[in-house]
Scaffold this motif. Sequence first.
Motif, PDB file in Angstrom:
ATOM      1  N   ILE A  73     -52.575   1.021   0.982  1.00  0.00           N
ATOM      2  CA  ILE A  73     -51.950   1.104  -0.336  1.00  0.00           C
ATOM      3  C   ILE A  73     -53.001   1.404  -1.406  1.00  0.00           C
ATOM      4  O   ILE A  73     -52.790   2.239  -2.284  1.00  0.00           O
ATOM      5  CB  ILE A  73     -51.207  -0.214  -0.651  1.00  0.00           C
ATOM      6  CG1 ILE A  73     -49.945  -0.309   0.211  1.00  0.00           C
ATOM      7  CG2 ILE A  73     -50.850  -0.311  -2.129  1.00  0.00           C
ATOM      8  CD1 ILE A  73     -49.224  -1.628   0.094  1.00  0.00           C
ATOM      9  N   ALA A  74     -54.141   0.739  -1.316  1.00  0.00           N
ATOM     10  CA  ALA A  74     -55.203   0.940  -2.301  1.00  0.00           C
ATOM     11  C   ALA A  74     -55.698   2.380  -2.309  1.00  0.00           C
ATOM     12  O   ALA A  74     -56.064   2.917  -3.366  1.00  0.00           O
ATOM     13  CB  ALA A  74     -56.363  -0.011  -2.010  1.00  0.00           C
ATOM     14  N   SER A  75     -55.692   3.017  -1.147  1.00  0.00           N
ATOM     15  CA  SER A  75     -56.181   4.393  -1.044  1.00  0.00           C
ATOM     16  C   SER A  75     -55.311   5.385  -1.799  1.00  0.00           C
ATOM     17  O   SER A  75     -55.720   6.519  -2.044  1.00  0.00           O
ATOM     18  CB  SER A  75     -56.276   4.804   0.424  1.00  0.00           C
ATOM     19  OG  SER A  75     -54.987   4.978   1.002  1.00  0.00           O
ATOM     20  N   LYS A  76     -54.115   4.969  -2.196  1.00  0.00           N
ATOM     21  CA  LYS A  76     -53.183   5.851  -2.902  1.00  0.00           C
ATOM     22  C   LYS A  76     -53.303   5.742  -4.416  1.00  0.00           C
ATOM     23  O   LYS A  76     -52.586   6.414  -5.152  1.00  0.00           O
ATOM     24  CB  LYS A  76     -51.740   5.543  -2.480  1.00  0.00           C
ATOM     25  CG  LYS A  76     -51.520   5.544  -0.975  1.00  0.00           C
ATOM     26  CD  LYS A  76     -51.951   6.849  -0.328  1.00  0.00           C
ATOM     27  CE  LYS A  76     -51.735   6.793   1.181  1.00  0.00           C
ATOM     28  NZ  LYS A  76     -52.259   8.009   1.871  1.00  0.00           N
ATOM     29  N   GLY A  77     -54.199   4.870  -4.898  1.00  0.00           N
ATOM     30  CA  GLY A  77     -54.374   4.729  -6.340  1.00  0.00           C
ATOM     31  C   GLY A  77     -53.589   3.594  -6.956  1.00  0.00           C
ATOM     32  O   GLY A  77     -53.493   3.487  -8.188  1.00  0.00           O
ATOM     33  N   LYS A 102     -47.467   4.625   4.163  1.00  0.00           N
ATOM     34  CA  LYS A 102     -47.736   6.061   4.238  1.00  0.00           C
ATOM     35  C   LYS A 102     -46.493   6.883   3.896  1.00  0.00           C
ATOM     36  O   LYS A 102     -46.568   7.867   3.154  1.00  0.00           O
ATOM     37  CB  LYS A 102     -48.238   6.426   5.636  1.00  0.00           C
ATOM     38  CG  LYS A 102     -49.629   5.905   5.959  1.00  0.00           C
ATOM     39  CD  LYS A 102     -50.036   6.286   7.380  1.00  0.00           C
ATOM     40  CE  LYS A 102     -51.439   5.816   7.705  1.00  0.00           C
ATOM     41  NZ  LYS A 102     -51.827   6.142   9.099  1.00  0.00           N
ATOM     42  N   ILE A 103     -45.345   6.472   4.437  1.00  0.00           N
ATOM     43  CA  ILE A 103     -44.099   7.203   4.171  1.00  0.00           C
ATOM     44  C   ILE A 103     -43.755   7.159   2.691  1.00  0.00           C
ATOM     45  O   ILE A 103     -43.354   8.165   2.090  1.00  0.00           O
ATOM     46  CB  ILE A 103     -42.951   6.615   5.014  1.00  0.00           C
ATOM     47  CG1 ILE A 103     -43.161   6.944   6.493  1.00  0.00           C
ATOM     48  CG2 ILE A 103     -41.594   7.150   4.542  1.00  0.00           C
ATOM     49  CD1 ILE A 103     -42.222   6.210   7.422  1.00  0.00           C
ATOM     50  N   ALA A 104     -43.914   5.986   2.060  1.00  0.00           N
ATOM     51  CA  ALA A 104     -43.624   5.858   0.625  1.00  0.00           C
ATOM     52  C   ALA A 104     -44.519   6.783  -0.192  1.00  0.00           C
ATOM     53  O   ALA A 104     -44.070   7.422  -1.154  1.00  0.00           O
ATOM     54  CB  ALA A 104     -43.809   4.409   0.182  1.00  0.00           C
ATOM     55  N   ALA A 105     -45.794   6.880   0.198  1.00  0.00           N
ATOM     56  CA  ALA A 105     -46.726   7.761  -0.516  1.00  0.00           C
ATOM     57  C   ALA A 105     -46.375   9.226  -0.299  1.00  0.00           C
ATOM     58  O   ALA A 105     -46.457  10.042  -1.229  1.00  0.00           O
ATOM     59  CB  ALA A 105     -48.158   7.495  -0.045  1.00  0.00           C
TER      60      ALA A 105
END
Length: 218
Positions: free
Chosen positions: A177-181, A144-147
């Motif tokens: 991770i997948a939810s971020k594209g 989450k932080i990376a996104a």
Amino acid sequence: MRSASAFGGIVAFNKPLDEKTAEKLNEVFLEIICAPGFESGSLEILKTKKNRRIIKIIRPPDGSELQIKSVPGGLLAQERDNSTLDTIGFKNVTLRKCSAGELEDLKFAWVVCKHTKSNAIVYVKNKKTVGVGAGQMSRIDSAKIAAEKAARFGHDLNGAVAASDAYFPFADGLLEIASKGICAVIQPGGSVRDAEVIAAANEKNIAMIFTGIRNFNH
């Protein structure tokens, strides 16, 4: 988009620093600059700033396999993580296979992730690091932080890849991770729930590579 300043930071290089780069570095306040060497004129440029520490990186002697760290009451000696792209394996474990471009991004992401504090998640796109989550108790939090960092600086994660320094104990981290594209992931594998993680990747049409090597950096 609100910008954020880099103030009093540290910059390290893996190759000798040239004059043009030295001039760019002088545009911001940096307290420490590290490099394995300094090309003619670059050192003089860097020295014009007061209270700056300039460090020349010297490679340890060959055969130095132990890493020493202090702990309360003594020292910890452990084997150095000398894994490289030439020594790790690349096992594609999903139905979707990586494209050549995705594989190059995954290799780059793995290198960055190896040197990032655990638990680490790194997002890369077009051989550029666009988001880093590090030093968290939860791998989901790192994702989450990376996104959030990527979004803050205007990076689009659609089509980017991700690296994890350790395996996903559950599928929830992979799903985050997948939810971020993200389109592809590189991770060590080795969880008792690898089958669940692979199934989640297949469901999201994500390519995933196992390396077989965990790169915890504490």
